[in-house]
Design a protein around this motif. Structure first.
Motif, PDB file in Angstrom:
ATOM      1  N   ARG A 198       1.015  -1.361  -0.090  1.00 39.15           N
ATOM      2  CA  ARG A 198      -0.024   0.135  -0.014  1.00 39.15           C
ATOM      3  C   ARG A 198       0.838   1.314   0.059  1.00 39.15           C
ATOM      4  O   ARG A 198       0.529   2.300  -0.633  1.00 39.15           O
ATOM      5  CB  ARG A 198      -0.876  -0.060   1.219  1.00 39.15           C
ATOM      6  CG  ARG A 198      -2.166  -0.917   1.312  1.00 39.15           C
ATOM      7  CD  ARG A 198      -2.945  -1.049   2.293  1.00 39.15           C
ATOM      8  NE  ARG A 198      -3.911  -2.078   2.453  1.00 39.15           N
ATOM      9  CZ  ARG A 198      -4.908  -2.256   1.809  1.00 39.15           C
ATOM     10  NH1 ARG A 198      -5.230  -0.940   1.080  1.00 39.15           N
ATOM     11  NH2 ARG A 198      -5.667  -3.143   2.109  1.00 39.15           N
ATOM     12  N   GLY A 199       2.054   1.120   0.752  1.00 40.48           N
ATOM     13  CA  GLY A 199       2.718   2.387   0.759  1.00 40.48           C
ATOM     14  C   GLY A 199       3.506   2.380  -0.648  1.00 40.48           C
ATOM     15  O   GLY A 199       3.753   3.698  -1.032  1.00 40.48           O
ATOM     16  N   GLU A 249       1.299   4.151  -2.947  1.00 38.63           N
ATOM     17  CA  GLU A 249       0.966   5.519  -2.702  1.00 38.63           C
ATOM     18  C   GLU A 249       1.930   6.295  -3.176  1.00 38.63           C
ATOM     19  O   GLU A 249       1.743   7.530  -3.613  1.00 38.63           O
ATOM     20  CB  GLU A 249       0.706   5.622  -1.080  1.00 38.63           C
ATOM     21  CG  GLU A 249       0.362   7.292  -0.766  1.00 38.63           C
ATOM     22  CD  GLU A 249       0.026   7.085   0.779  1.00 38.63           C
ATOM     23  OE1 GLU A 249       0.076   8.373   1.449  1.00 38.63           O
ATOM     24  OE2 GLU A 249       0.114   6.129   1.410  1.00 38.63           O
ATOM     25  N   ASN A 252       1.846   6.955  -6.711  1.00 36.00           N
ATOM     26  CA  ASN A 252       0.681   7.995  -7.061  1.00 36.00           C
ATOM     27  C   ASN A 252      -0.211   7.005  -7.878  1.00 36.00           C
ATOM     28  O   ASN A 252      -0.586   7.399  -9.025  1.00 36.00           O
ATOM     29  CB  ASN A 252       1.163   9.202  -7.910  1.00 36.00           C
ATOM     30  CG  ASN A 252       0.152  10.131  -8.121  1.00 36.00           C
ATOM     31  OD1 ASN A 252      -0.728  10.360  -7.345  1.00 36.00           O
ATOM     32  ND2 ASN A 252       0.174  10.822  -9.295  1.00 36.00           N
ATOM     33  N   PRO A 291      -3.606   5.819  -7.241  1.00 29.39           N
ATOM     34  CA  PRO A 291      -4.633   5.787  -6.194  1.00 29.39           C
ATOM     35  C   PRO A 291      -5.458   4.478  -6.486  1.00 29.39           C
ATOM     36  O   PRO A 291      -6.729   4.644  -6.978  1.00 29.39           O
ATOM     37  CB  PRO A 291      -5.352   6.911  -6.546  1.00 29.39           C
ATOM     38  CG  PRO A 291      -4.954   7.407  -7.723  1.00 29.39           C
ATOM     39  CD  PRO A 291      -3.703   6.803  -8.111  1.00 29.39           C
ATOM     40  N   GLN A 295      -7.854   1.687  -4.797  1.00 29.22           N
ATOM     41  CA  GLN A 295      -8.640   1.225  -3.604  1.00 29.22           C
ATOM     42  C   GLN A 295      -8.560  -0.447  -3.725  1.00 29.22           C
ATOM     43  O   GLN A 295      -9.474  -0.931  -4.538  1.00 29.22           O
ATOM     44  CB  GLN A 295      -9.771   1.363  -3.288  1.00 29.22           C
ATOM     45  CG  GLN A 295      -9.823   3.259  -3.437  1.00 29.22           C
ATOM     46  CD  GLN A 295      -9.157   3.883  -2.000  1.00 29.22           C
ATOM     47  OE1 GLN A 295      -9.047   3.208  -1.091  1.00 29.22           O
ATOM     48  NE2 GLN A 295      -8.298   4.949  -2.255  1.00 29.22           N
TER      49      GLN A 295
END
Length: 333
Positions: free
Chosen positions: A301-302, A305, A308, A310, A312
């Motif tokens: 997840r990091g 992020e 860039n 996004p 879910q």
């Protein structure tokens, strides 16, 4: 019957003479006719035979003249033969050179069945660069990427890779790709799964994670990754040896464009331009997010992020991404 009738007409004089002799002989034996009539019949028969002999002689003389006239041209024909033979040699040489030129300019080779896998293996074994454009990069992630990295590491040389895959953040293209794959076959593929928009997204994310994971562990890997909103039916794998053009079904024929052809340079340019238009993933930023040998969901997840992206995803989806990134199954095994 027609052939028999034609033969009888051709031999009419001989048949007439034979008939006169037979009739005269029968009449003479039976005493019906006089000796004078028999003599006249003999004279008539001799006349018919004479005419037949003259006809055959005339035909023979005519045939002899035709043969003589034909033989008169033989010396000239023999004199011209060396020149004609020379021209034949020149023609044969030209045809041979033309055939060799056609073989050298054959820009596309059709490969089928097991030869496709062997072509991939040969391309991986002797290249220091690879350009890929396709769907989610399932085979790329399972076979091509780890094998290229392994070979480059063993040979202690750099490896340049350019990858273009579907954008996992683009729900439209993910759904379009899934519908396309299901339209070809509603059955599970070689990995045992059915194509859905969610699976498309997970597969693309897994390729991104695999690229970062391998780049972190092999510093001589120069990798660039682009995400496209456009679906393609074909997969393009360009190495230093040629371009392999395949489809999603490993049983279908593939095309091989050797690197010494003009079409290879055209595909190289096309793939470069296509990647330039794709959304670039800043893989250099991944260096700030170390990944364990078995990354945790928090690390993944990091990473996304920082890149860039996004996207879910539930914990279950993240676990699937990790599994597919590091333990991908060859869909064509």
């Amino acid at each position: 019957m027609r052939r028999l009738f034609s033969r009888l007409l051709a031999e009419f004089d001989a048949i007439l003479a034979l008939a006169i002799v037979v009739v005269a002989g029968i009449l003479g034996l039976t005493g019906i006719t006089s000796p004078q009539l028999a003599e006249n019949a003999i004279l008539i028969t001799l006349g018919v035979l004479a005419i037949s002999i003259l006809r055959d002689r005339w035909h023979g003389e005519e045939a002899e003249r035709e043969v003589t006239d034909a033989l008169k041209g033989v010396p000239e024909l023999l004199d011209s033969l060396p020149g004609q033979l020379d021209r034949l040699d020149v023609l044969e040489k030209a045809l041979t050179e033309a055939g060799q030129a056609l073989d050298q300019t054959a820009v596309v080779k059709l490969i089928i069945g097991p030869d496709v896998g062997r072509a991939h293996a040969q391309a991986r074994a002797h290249t220091d660069r690879w350009v890929f454009k396709g769907g989610t990069g399932t085979y790329m992630r399972a076979v091509t990427l780890p094998e290229l990295v392994r070979t480059a590491r063993q040979e202690r040389r750099s490896l340049v890779m350019r990858l273009e895959i579907l954008d996992p953040a683009d729900q439209v293209v993910c759904e379009r790709y899934a519908r396309f794959r299901r339209s070809l076959s509603a059955m599970p593929d070689g990995t045992g799964e059915i194509w859905t928009a969610e699976r498309t997204r997970v597969e693309s994310c897994a390729t991104i994670l695999a690229a970062c994971w391998h780049q972190e562990r092999f510093r001589l890997l120069d990798l660039r990754l682009g995400l496209t909103p456009t679906m393609t039916v074909f997969r393009f794998d360009l190495s230093a040896n040629g371009v392999l053009i395949t489809q999603d079904d490993g049983r279908l024929p593939a095309l091989l464009v050797p690197s010494d052809t003009f079409l290879y340079a055209s595909y190289d340019t096309e793939l470069r331009n296509s990647l330039e238009q794709a959304r670039r993933v800043p893989l250099e930023l991944a260096a700030g997010v170390p990944l364990a040998d078995e990354p945790s969901p928090e690390e993944v997840r990091g990473l996304f992020e920082v890149l860039n992206l996004p996207i879910q995803m539930l914990d279950g989806d993240v676990s699937r991404v990790i599994e597919k990134a590091l333990h991908a199954r060859n869909p064509y095994a």
